[in-house]
Write an enzyme that holds these catalytic residues in place. Structure first.
Site, PDB file in Angstrom:
ATOM      1  N   SER A 105     117.801 207.000   3.681  1.00  0.00           N
ATOM      2  CA  SER A 105     117.014 207.960   3.451  1.00  0.00           C
ATOM      3  C   SER A 105     118.518 209.321   3.456  1.00  0.00           C
ATOM      4  O   SER A 105     119.268 208.867   3.871  1.00  0.00           O
ATOM      5  CB  SER A 105     116.165 208.189   4.877  1.00  0.00           C
ATOM      6  OG  SER A 105     115.699 209.468   4.708  1.00  0.00           O
ATOM      7  N   ARG A 354     115.978 203.751  -2.938  1.00  0.00           N
ATOM      8  CA  ARG A 354     114.630 203.429  -2.583  1.00  0.00           C
ATOM      9  C   ARG A 354     113.758 204.361  -3.023  1.00  0.00           C
ATOM     10  O   ARG A 354     114.084 205.406  -3.331  1.00  0.00           O
ATOM     11  CB  ARG A 354     114.867 203.471  -0.945  1.00  0.00           C
ATOM     12  CG  ARG A 354     113.538 203.020  -0.232  1.00  0.00           C
ATOM     13  CD  ARG A 354     113.162 201.461  -0.198  1.00  0.00           C
ATOM     14  NE  ARG A 354     112.188 201.234   0.914  1.00  0.00           N
ATOM     15  CZ  ARG A 354     110.820 201.032   0.461  1.00  0.00           C
ATOM     16  NH1 ARG A 354     110.747 201.343  -0.695  1.00  0.00           N
ATOM     17  NH2 ARG A 354     109.985 200.720   1.344  1.00  0.00           N
ATOM     18  N   THR A 390     110.602 211.000   8.158  1.00  0.00           N
ATOM     19  CA  THR A 390     110.865 210.338   9.397  1.00  0.00           C
ATOM     20  C   THR A 390     110.001 210.694  10.494  1.00  0.00           C
ATOM     21  O   THR A 390     109.469 210.198  11.446  1.00  0.00           O
ATOM     22  CB  THR A 390     112.371 210.257   9.514  1.00  0.00           C
ATOM     23  OG1 THR A 390     112.911 209.943   8.372  1.00  0.00           O
ATOM     24  CG2 THR A 390     112.604 209.152  10.644  1.00  0.00           C
ATOM     25  N   CYS A 551     115.379 200.448 -12.918  1.00  0.00           N
ATOM     26  CA  CYS A 551     116.007 199.767 -11.836  1.00  0.00           C
ATOM     27  C   CYS A 551     117.339 200.041 -11.239  1.00  0.00           C
ATOM     28  O   CYS A 551     118.404 200.025 -12.311  1.00  0.00           O
ATOM     29  CB  CYS A 551     115.811 198.029 -12.140  1.00  0.00           C
ATOM     30  SG  CYS A 551     116.623 197.211 -10.904  1.00  0.00           S
ATOM     31  N   CYS A 576     118.410 192.572  -6.360  1.00  0.00           N
ATOM     32  CA  CYS A 576     117.615 193.548  -5.837  1.00  0.00           C
ATOM     33  C   CYS A 576     117.757 194.128  -4.555  1.00  0.00           C
ATOM     34  O   CYS A 576     118.338 193.745  -3.762  1.00  0.00           O
ATOM     35  CB  CYS A 576     116.242 192.651  -5.867  1.00  0.00           C
ATOM     36  SG  CYS A 576     114.995 193.735  -5.181  1.00  0.00           S
ATOM     37  N   CYS A 579     113.789 198.328  -3.823  1.00  0.00           N
ATOM     38  CA  CYS A 579     113.473 199.905  -3.781  1.00  0.00           C
ATOM     39  C   CYS A 579     111.993 199.964  -3.902  1.00  0.00           C
ATOM     40  O   CYS A 579     111.392 200.947  -3.773  1.00  0.00           O
ATOM     41  CB  CYS A 579     114.308 200.516  -4.572  1.00  0.00           C
ATOM     42  SG  CYS A 579     113.929 200.340  -6.361  1.00  0.00           S
ATOM     43  N   CYS A 582     110.349 199.096  -9.338  1.00  0.00           N
ATOM     44  CA  CYS A 582     109.702 198.436 -10.594  1.00  0.00           C
ATOM     45  C   CYS A 582     108.092 198.192 -10.388  1.00  0.00           C
ATOM     46  O   CYS A 582     107.459 198.210 -11.412  1.00  0.00           O
ATOM     47  CB  CYS A 582     110.294 197.109 -10.885  1.00  0.00           C
ATOM     48  SG  CYS A 582     110.480 195.912  -9.431  1.00  0.00           S
TER      49      CYS A 582
END
Lengths: 607, 253
Positions: A105, A354, A390, A551, A576, A579, A582
């Site tokens: 974040s 992300r 958050t 991606c 990977c 995130c 896709c």
């Protein structure tokens, strides 16, 4: 000559019912997907005689996901148990190898929820070390910067907030939870939702281990474990894979708009001390994105000893040009003179990405169902113009805990279903500051859908939000599913991205290496395709394979077939970073992200 | 029937990019993902396999370091070890800790626990020393079977197939002995969740090196740690004459 039959599987598909293609196609597609969610094991001869019984255990509450929401819920439950001297078994499973390793974040934390959860957070050593001292907002053009005043009352104003490394903050929350007696199990992913006979949620099962890449059982195969609970909380973060299933199962999205998302890419840099301004927060919009592509940047100067800055770029996943690469937009943004001057002479030490929610109020689903509830970014409480989720995620976890506690500790919960249905959680949400906050900013993001794009949105924010604070009586709509927004490639212009210079901008693979991501190689790819032939037939043919570009980890590559003409999709599942972009943006909605073996994925350290 | 000591080391995970500390005194470890050294996993698996074949009675997992190493011991317990020993070493002692100190600790523990076998990984992936097994055997004056790719217990003797440069060497050594595990010895099992939960109930004893009569003073002082130099770009030449000219120009010939 045709390759040997054992290497290829012929797919004859009738696409009459497929909304995208309407002709019979015989395609020779190399087998990509082998996961048991697409090819069930009870019909697979290689699994005959394999022991599939699972060990089961009972807890009062099971929480899926060790992020701010899940941990806050766990902590609140244990705090209530302590206050009222009741016993409560709370188990939390997290797919990352350690708490915080999959957390990414910005982040500017608003301490409102933390102040409620731990009024003494400072004494407890919470890593909130950087109060915001300066707040800059710019509109960038290719070479210049137009400063925009950050007036108090605008949602992006950060007075009173802290720049944090959220991974470290989440790790600290994990320590507080363990001290209170929460059983935390990192390295174990919740792979399956379990149901009672009456259809209510019974709990979850963790991932099986020891399945080979081709889907067959290895010597070390072992079944996951079942964790049963009176109520199960799902805090998987943005676009969780179990949540996706639950939306369908319990029809939770029938009265809300489909969620819309963005992808956030982030790097950590150690910069030249002379350029370091601890406490400074910088945001920008504009270049390199055009006015109709939502997105912008952040750059935060941390104050934790080293001259460290956290910076990143967000691109709305409702973008229309399939040639757009969020990663490369991020890399070229760093060359803007205003950004480059901070980074010159510095070293990049971390990278990650992300997806995040952009839908806000209009996209909130029903969050309770028999046996469970959704918390945090999974249903999606992010305040989009503030770019903060958050504090609302934590608060949603706390409200869930407060609604659950009386029910799970009651002698007779008086529930119609075996798994407890606790609609009080949703009532509490609606009465809380989360609801007021999200309602007030509900029209800002959708206001970008106008001819003037970004500028129209900024005018709307300046006029309506700053003056009316969201009290206008109308609620604007989003554009619809992100995956349906791409225009065919032939209608769009490819974007000329500059080559990475290795000093400010970098190539994809060296970036992925910095994320520390890895997975056990010999397991079925967890990016599963409902139909292996669709990527070439549809994504590549019509959209020029946008997954190669969206991606952020280089998982998807279209490579020439080893024999003959044509391309095939290669899935590099080991890269990977979890995130979820896709699964969100695939125009065919053919990709279904499922959880890989636990402890696989990125190894973020304080991202 | 015998008792086996297995050493497990907590190291930075092999997939993580290493960063040198700004003061060049070492590498950054705070918050970095750590896991059990892969060769130690193989050692644990071999010990547990021997126990399952009922050739040995008890497997004790040992680790030296600060509180965090108990997680590594728990993983070993979840894989099937019976109990653990945590030798507490922290701060400057932990940073300077090396094969000499570890082998002294293992030698002392072997005597204390009356172990008949010590199984270690052949080396740790952080320092790549490949010394602890050998030093432990020397301190105890025990035979050693290092780089083991196959282990068979035959009465009071152990047959070890070793991976060596020329191929495979088979030796027979008498117990008590020290073995070090190489890559092809076995495929470690997963530490599954039910076993992690059961492992929470298994005992981990705490002790300090001083309790074992071991002094942790290091004979090695790390002066400086640097990143490897960035690889310079190669230069392509068109002809052999160009190559010779360039090699002459930079003083190679």
């Amino acid at each position: 000559p045709l390759p040997p039959l054992k290497d290829l599987h012929c797919y004859i598909r009738s696409y009459k019912s497929h909304r995208l293609l309407r002709r019979r196609i015989v395609t020779l597609t190399p087998r990509i997907t082998s996961h048991y969610t697409i090819f069930p094991r009870d019909k697979d001869p290689r699994w005959e005689g394999v022991e599939m019984e699972r060990f089961a255990d009972e807890a009062d509450v099971v929480i899926v996901g060790g992020g701010p929401a899940g941990l806050s819920a766990a902590i609140r439950l244990k705090q209530l148990a302590k206050e009222q001297e009741k016993e409560l078994r709370v188990c939390l499973v997290e797919k990352a190898s350690q708490i915080g390793a999959h957390t990414l974040s910005g982040a500017c934390l608003e301490p409102s929820a933390l102040n409620e959860l731990f009024p003494d957070w400072k004494e407890r050593g919470a890593p909130l070390n950087t109060p915001v001292t300066e707040d800059l907002f710019s509109i960038l053009t290719e070479k210049h910067r137009i400063p925009v005043p950050m007036l108090p009352g605008l949602p992006m104003n950060n007075h009173g907030n802290y720049i944090v490394r959220l991974g470290h903050f989440v790790h600290w929350l994990g320590e507080q939870a363990e001290e209170l007696g929460v059983e935390i199990y990192p390295g174990y992913a919740a792979a399956e939702v379990l149901f009672h006979e009456d259809g209510s949620v019974k709990g979850i099962a963790t991932n099986d281990v020891g399945i080979a890449k081709d889907g067959s059982p290895k010597d070390v195969f072992e079944r996951g474990m079942e964790l049963h609970a009176k109520v199960t909380l799902f805090g998987e973060g943005c676009h969780g894979h179990l949540a996706k299933q639950l939306y369908r199962q319990f029809n939770l999205r029938e009265n809300c708009e489909p969620q819309t998302y963005a992808i956030g890419l982030k790097e950590l840099w150690v910069i030249d001390e002379k350029k370091w301004r601890p406490g400074r927060v910088e945001h920008s919009v504009g270049w390199p994105l055009n006015r109709n592509t939502y997105g912008g940047s952040f750059l935060y100067h941390l104050n934790e000893g080293e001259p460290l800055v956290a910076l990143g770029f967000v691109v709305g996943l409702d973008y229309t040009n399939p040639y757009l690469s969020p990663f490369r937009e991020f890399q070229r943004w760093k060359h803007h003179p205003f950004v480059a001057k901070t980074l010159e002479g510095g070293t990049r030490i971390a990278y990650g990405a992300r997806a995040l929610n952009e839908g806000g109020y209009q996209c909130l689903p029903k969050v309770t169902f028999p046996g469970g509830m959704l918390i945090g970014c999974s249903p999606g409480f992010m305040n989009v113009p503030k770019i903060k989720g958050t504090h609302t995620a934590m608060k949603s976890g706390m409200l869930a805990a407060e609604a659950i506690f009386p029910k799970v500790t009651a002698e007779d919960p008086a529930s119609e279903t075996a798994g407890l249905h606790i609609p009080e959680y949703e009532d509490n949400l609606k009465k809380s500051w989360i609801w007021k906050e999200l309602y007030a900013v509900r029209n800002i993001r959708p206001s970008f859908h106008n001819y003037f794009g970004l500028y129209g949105g900024m005018v709307y924010t300046g006029v309506f939000y700053w003056i009316l604070r969201g009290k206008e009586p109308w609620t604007l709509k989003h554009a619809g599913l992100d995956s349906a927004q791409l225009k065919p490639a032939k209608e769009c212009t490819p974007i000329e991205y500059p080559k990475p210079d290795g000093k400010l901008s970098f190539d994809l693979l060296s970036s992925v290496a910095l994320s520390g991501t890895n997975h056990e190689g010999d397991q079925p790819p967890h990016l599963t395709l409902k139909d292996d032939s669709i990527p070439v037939a549809n994504n590549l043919a019509i959209y020029d394979g946008p997954e190669q570009r969206f991606c952020p980890a280089g998982v998807y590559e279209y490579v020439p077939l080893e024999t003959g003409e044509g391309m095939r999709l290669q899935i590099n599942a080991q890269n990977c970073v979890h995130c979820k972009t896709c699964d969100i943006k695939d125009p065919s909605q053919n990709i279904n992200w499922v959880v890989p073996e636990g402890s696989g994925g990125p190894a973020y350290n304080g991202l | 029937m015998s008792r086996v000591l297995v050493g497990v080391k907590r190291v930075i995970d092999y997939a993580v990019k290493i960063r040198v500390k700004p003061d060049h005194s070492g590498v950054v470890t705070d918050g970095v993902k750590h896991s059990m050294n892969p060769f130690c996993e193989i050692a644990v698996e071999e010990a547990v396999k021997l126990k399952e074949k009922k050739l040995i009675k008890e497997v004790v997992a040992v680790s030296c370091g600060p509180t965090q190493v108990t997680e590594t011991i728990r993983t070993a317990l979840a894989m099937g070890c019976d109990r653990g020993i945590h030798v507490e070493v922290s701060g400057k002692d932990y940073e300077a800790m090396g094969p000499l100190q570890i082998s002294k600790i293992f030698a002392a523990l072997a005597k204390k626990e009356e172990a008949s076998l010590i199984i270690l990984g052949k080396q740790a992936i952080d320092d790549d020393c490949n010394q602890t097994g050998q030093m432990t055997a020397a301190l105890l004056d025990w035979p050693q079977g290092t780089f083991a790719s196959e282990v068979t217990i035959d009465g009071e003797k152990v047959k070890v197939v070793r991976e060596i440069d020329g191929g495979l060497e088979t030796i027979k050594i008498s117990m008590p002995a020290v073995l070090t595990a190489d890559l092809r010895l076995n495929t470690p099992r997963y530490a599954t969740l039910p076993n992690i939960m059961k492992a929470k109930k298994k005992k981990i004893a705490n002790m300090k090196p001083a309790d074992l009569g071991v002094d942790m003073v290091s004979r090695v002082e790390v002066l400086r740690v640097d990143e490897p130099p960035t690889r310079l770009a190669g230069v392509k030449v068109e002809t052999v004459d160009d190559l010779v000219a360039k090699l002459r120009a930079n003083g190679t010939i």
